[in-house]
Write a protein that holds these residues in place. Sequence first.
Motif, PDB file in Angstrom:
ATOM      1  N   GLU A 143      -1.916  98.427  84.083  1.00 49.73           N
ATOM      2  CA  GLU A 143      -2.881  98.601  85.174  1.00 49.73           C
ATOM      3  C   GLU A 143      -3.060  97.330  86.004  1.00 49.73           C
ATOM      4  N   ARG A 194     -12.329  90.690  93.104  1.00 49.58           N
ATOM      5  CA  ARG A 194     -11.180  89.829  93.447  1.00 49.58           C
ATOM      6  C   ARG A 194     -11.074  88.573  92.573  1.00 49.58           C
ATOM      7  N   GLN A 242      -7.412  88.117  91.437  1.00 53.69           N
ATOM      8  CA  GLN A 242      -6.599  87.506  92.497  1.00 53.69           C
ATOM      9  C   GLN A 242      -6.845  86.005  92.576  1.00 53.69           C
ATOM     10  N   MET A 300      -0.398  95.520  87.051  1.00 49.03           N
ATOM     11  CA  MET A 300       0.869  95.231  87.746  1.00 49.03           C
ATOM     12  C   MET A 300       0.699  95.140  89.261  1.00 49.03           C
ATOM     13  N   ARG A 301      -0.166  95.964  89.827  1.00 51.88           N
ATOM     14  CA  ARG A 301      -0.361  95.938  91.272  1.00 51.88           C
ATOM     15  C   ARG A 301      -0.892  94.581  91.725  1.00 51.88           C
ATOM     16  N   LEU A 302      -1.820  94.031  90.937  1.00 55.37           N
ATOM     17  CA  LEU A 302      -2.370  92.702  91.246  1.00 55.37           C
ATOM     18  C   LEU A 302      -1.242  91.673  91.335  1.00 55.37           C
ATOM     19  N   TYR A 303      -0.405  91.620  90.310  1.00 53.78           N
ATOM     20  CA  TYR A 303       0.652  90.600  90.274  1.00 53.78           C
ATOM     21  C   TYR A 303       1.705  90.834  91.360  1.00 53.78           C
ATOM     22  N   SER A 304       1.961  92.107  91.678  1.00 51.47           N
ATOM     23  CA  SER A 304       2.976  92.390  92.703  1.00 51.47           C
ATOM     24  C   SER A 304       2.553  91.829  94.062  1.00 51.47           C
ATOM     25  N   ARG A 305       1.247  91.714  94.301  1.00 49.71           N
ATOM     26  CA  ARG A 305       0.757  91.131  95.562  1.00 49.71           C
ATOM     27  C   ARG A 305       1.182  89.673  95.703  1.00 49.71           C
TER      28      ARG A 305
END
Length: 141
Positions: free
Chosen positions: A110, A83, A86, A112-117
């Motif tokens: 890879e 994390r 994050q 993108m999921r982190l930033y979308s949070r």
Amino acid sequence: MEALLVNKVKTKEELEKVFAVRKTVFVEEQNCPPELEWENEEESIHFLAEINGEPCGACRWRKTEAGYKLERFAVLKEFRGKRIGQALVAAALADLPESAHYIYLNAQLEAMRLYSRFGFIAEGEQFEEAGIQHMKMVKKS
């Protein structure tokens, strides 16, 4: 218990640690051309992540003509999955001025999921930067 700290860089020594993390991740691991890696350092606000005092991640933000750009998120391979990414995104966002109207970044696919949070939404077409596929993402919330 591992203690993760993310701090805004205040000294030349801390900045050297940031550069060392980025060199390992971008230049050595991802084969980014070094001359593309070291730009806009002076006008950027840098962050260093450390676990138990050991450098493990870095990022920065800077004001551009478009708005506020988050960039150069790097976590050393042996520290991934803890994390740290994050924590770096949260620290950079928390440091932006309240008046920051347009916040964006260019995400490796890879990540993108982190930033979308954090409320970032992909915009436009996929593109290549330093031989790596990216998407522009803009913070909507």
